[in-house]
Design a protein around this motif. Structure first.
Motif, mmCIF file in Angstrom:
data_model
loop_
_atom_site.group_PDB
_atom_site.id
_atom_site.type_symbol
_atom_site.label_atom_id
_atom_site.label_comp_id
_atom_site.label_asym_id
_atom_site.label_seq_id
_atom_site.Cartn_x
_atom_site.Cartn_y
_atom_site.Cartn_z
ATOM 1 N N GLY A 66 0.776 -1.231 0.000
ATOM 2 C CA GLY A 66 0.000 0.000 0.000
ATOM 3 C C GLY A 66 0.803 1.273 0.000
ATOM 4 N N ALA A 67 2.126 1.199 -0.131
ATOM 5 C CA ALA A 67 2.929 2.416 -0.098
ATOM 6 C C ALA A 67 4.118 2.305 -1.033
ATOM 7 N N ALA A 68 4.492 3.433 -1.634
ATOM 8 C CA ALA A 68 5.747 3.527 -2.374
ATOM 9 C C ALA A 68 6.820 3.946 -1.369
ATOM 10 N N VAL A 69 7.846 3.111 -1.211
ATOM 11 C CA VAL A 69 8.819 3.285 -0.128
ATOM 12 C C VAL A 69 10.227 3.395 -0.699
ATOM 13 N N VAL A 70 10.975 4.390 -0.234
ATOM 14 C CA VAL A 70 12.376 4.545 -0.625
ATOM 15 C C VAL A 70 13.205 3.526 0.150
ATOM 16 N N ILE A 71 13.853 2.602 -0.565
ATOM 17 C CA ILE A 71 14.636 1.564 0.114
ATOM 18 C C ILE A 71 16.145 1.800 0.003
ATOM 19 N N ALA A 72 16.559 2.705 -0.872
ATOM 20 C CA ALA A 72 17.996 3.019 -0.991
ATOM 21 C C ALA A 72 18.126 4.386 -1.632
ATOM 22 N N GLN A 73 19.175 5.086 -1.263
ATOM 23 C CA GLN A 73 19.423 6.371 -1.912
ATOM 24 C C GLN A 73 20.921 6.639 -1.949
ATOM 25 N N GLN A 74 21.343 7.345 -2.980
ATOM 26 C CA GLN A 74 22.756 7.665 -3.179
ATOM 27 C C GLN A 74 22.903 9.168 -3.313
ATOM 28 N N GLU A 75 23.759 9.743 -2.482
ATOM 29 C CA GLU A 75 23.981 11.186 -2.539
ATOM 30 C C GLU A 75 24.723 11.575 -3.822
ATOM 31 N N ALA A 76 24.527 12.814 -4.251
ATOM 32 C CA ALA A 76 25.304 13.356 -5.361
ATOM 33 C C ALA A 76 26.755 13.518 -4.920
ATOM 34 N N PRO A 77 27.716 13.340 -5.833
ATOM 35 C CA PRO A 77 29.120 13.420 -5.436
ATOM 36 C C PRO A 77 29.610 14.838 -5.155
ATOM 37 N N GLY A 78 28.905 15.843 -5.670
ATOM 38 C CA GLY A 78 29.325 17.225 -5.465
ATOM 39 C C GLY A 78 28.629 17.879 -4.294
ATOM 40 N N TYR A 79 28.602 19.207 -4.324
ATOM 41 C CA TYR A 79 28.000 19.956 -3.225
ATOM 42 C C TYR A 79 26.477 19.903 -3.247
ATOM 43 N N TRP A 80 25.898 19.831 -4.450
ATOM 44 C CA TRP A 80 24.461 20.009 -4.581
ATOM 45 C C TRP A 80 23.775 18.745 -5.072
ATOM 46 N N GLY A 81 22.601 18.494 -4.528
ATOM 47 C CA GLY A 81 21.800 17.351 -4.956
ATOM 48 C C GLY A 81 20.552 17.264 -4.094
ATOM 49 N N ILE A 82 19.539 16.645 -4.634
ATOM 50 C CA ILE A 82 18.286 16.460 -3.912
ATOM 51 C C ILE A 82 18.193 14.999 -3.506
ATOM 52 N N SER A 83 18.030 14.736 -2.232
ATOM 53 C CA SER A 83 17.933 13.351 -1.770
ATOM 54 C C SER A 83 16.718 13.185 -0.867
ATOM 55 N N ILE A 84 16.230 11.945 -0.796
ATOM 56 C CA ILE A 84 15.082 11.604 0.039
ATOM 57 C C ILE A 84 15.523 10.545 1.038
ATOM 58 N N ARG A 85 15.115 10.676 2.270
ATOM 59 C CA ARG A 85 15.541 9.745 3.302
ATOM 60 C C ARG A 85 15.046 8.329 3.024
ATOM 61 N N VAL A 86 15.927 7.371 3.260
ATOM 62 C CA VAL A 86 15.532 5.970 3.162
ATOM 63 C C VAL A 86 14.424 5.698 4.176
ATOM 64 N N GLY A 87 13.404 4.981 3.737
ATOM 65 C CA GLY A 87 12.259 4.703 4.586
ATOM 66 C C GLY A 87 11.090 5.639 4.354
ATOM 67 N N SER A 88 11.312 6.713 3.575
ATOM 68 C CA SER A 88 10.231 7.659 3.300
ATOM 69 C C SER A 88 9.148 7.000 2.447
ATOM 70 N N HIS A 89 7.899 7.351 2.733
ATOM 71 C CA HIS A 89 6.760 6.927 1.927
ATOM 72 C C HIS A 89 6.388 8.075 0.998
ATOM 73 N N ILE A 90 6.259 7.803 -0.289
ATOM 74 C CA ILE A 90 5.934 8.847 -1.248
ATOM 75 C C ILE A 90 4.678 8.451 -2.019
ATOM 76 N N SER A 91 4.092 9.422 -2.667
ATOM 77 C CA SER A 91 2.827 9.207 -3.360
ATOM 78 C C SER A 91 3.016 8.453 -4.674
ATOM 79 N N LEU A 92 2.043 7.635 -5.001
ATOM 80 C CA LEU A 92 2.008 7.000 -6.319
ATOM 81 C C LEU A 92 1.567 7.984 -7.387
ATOM 82 N N PHE A 93 0.863 9.039 -7.006
ATOM 83 C CA PHE A 93 0.145 9.844 -7.968
ATOM 84 C C PHE A 93 0.900 11.062 -8.483
ATOM 85 N N ASP A 94 1.779 11.655 -7.671
ATOM 86 C CA ASP A 94 2.410 12.904 -8.109
ATOM 87 C C ASP A 94 3.934 12.847 -8.029
ATOM 88 N N THR A 95 4.505 11.643 -8.190
ATOM 89 C CA THR A 95 5.958 11.490 -8.238
ATOM 90 C C THR A 95 6.332 10.619 -9.430
#
Length: 272
Positions: free
Chosen positions: A118-147
């Motif tokens: 019943g949920a879309a779940v982040v199970i792994a994430q990799q940071e950007a190698p430089g200074y800037w990047g957008i990351s989501i915490r592992v374990g976060s639940h996100i929407s099926l509809f607007d992602t």
């Protein structure tokens, strides 16, 4: 079966103490900074005295911790239990070096998302190698509809499975209207082989998502890059090249995951 019989069964199998504990865990999972016993009671519309013993047991079992100011907060024990799920662990182990390579080549962060009960779940994430990047915490639940991840997880499933997945998630979020246009969008994603959409959560970010596929062509995961334009990064891949890198990585991961991991994850998230 009549409505009265259904209601009768629901009453017969009630477990008030279990429901109370689960209500607390679900409430704390969506709160930063914790809540006091009185705040928990108010949000759950119960008397504070009803929760004293339950909170004590949850603290003693390690699911909840007591912070300064008599506030209660969720620990990582539930997340740790989730990580014991063997197919997820194997998928993450296969994905980690490929996600690291993708981050280095694209200069962008990336994450891996699965649909689980019943949920879309982040199970792994990799940071950007430089200074800037957008990351989501592992374990976060996100929407099926607007992602982008949600669209890919739905797009690469048969229509009956899409509807079942949506039915499981539609507890806090309404299906996009008109629904026929939403399903048409998913068909376009499937035909194109990936999703590219402006983030509906963060301005200036594009969600680039590709499916990790099982042998039967059903998505077992979505590999996503929250793409940002890097101004002071000579040689940084543009969005077109980044999409190609994601597709190549997702294809490698699809091959590595194999039918055993794919089948286990698909079985856990829906009927074959």
């Amino acid at each position: 079966m009549s409505d009265s019989e259904t209601e009768s069964d629901a009453e017969r199998y009630r477990a008030p103490a279990l429901d109370k504990g689960l209500d607390i865990l679900e409430l704390l999972a969506g709160v930063d900074g914790g809540l006091t016993q009185a705040e928990i009671a108010k949000r759950l519309k119960r008397s504070p005295n009803e929760f004293y013993r339950m909170l004590d047991r949850l603290v003693r079992r390690g699911y909840v911790t007591r912070l300064e100011g008599d506030r209660y907060s969720l620990t990582l024990k539930l997340f740790g239990l989730a990580q014991l799920h063997a197919p997820v662990r194997r998928l993450v182990s296969y994905a980690t070096p490929l996600m690291r390579e993708l981050a280095e080549k694209s200069l962008q962060a990336n994450q891996l998302v699965v649909f689980d009960r019943g949920a879309a779940v982040v199970i792994a994430q990799q940071e950007a190698p430089g200074y800037w990047g957008i990351s989501i915490r592992v374990g976060s639940h996100i929407s099926l509809f607007d992602t982008g991840s949600g669209h890919v997880l739905l797009a690469f499933r048969p229509q009956p499975e899409r509807e079942m997945m949506i039915a499981e998630q539609v507890r806090d979020v309404d299906i996009p209207k008109p629904v026929n246009e939403f399903f048409a969008r998913l068909d376009q994603v499937r035909e194109r082989g990936y999703e590219m959409m402006s983030s509906l959560q963060t301005a200036g970010v594009y969600n680039l998502s590709a499916p990790v596929l099982g042998a039967d062509g059903r998505a077992i995961a979505a590999l996503t890059v929250p793409y940002i334009t890097l101004v002071n990064a000579p040689g940084a891949p543009d969005i077109t090249r980044t999409i190609q890198l994601i597709l190549e990585t997702a294809e490698k991961l699809s091959h590595l995951a194999g039918s055993d991991v794919a089948q286990a994850l698909l079985s856990a998230s829906g009927p074959p």
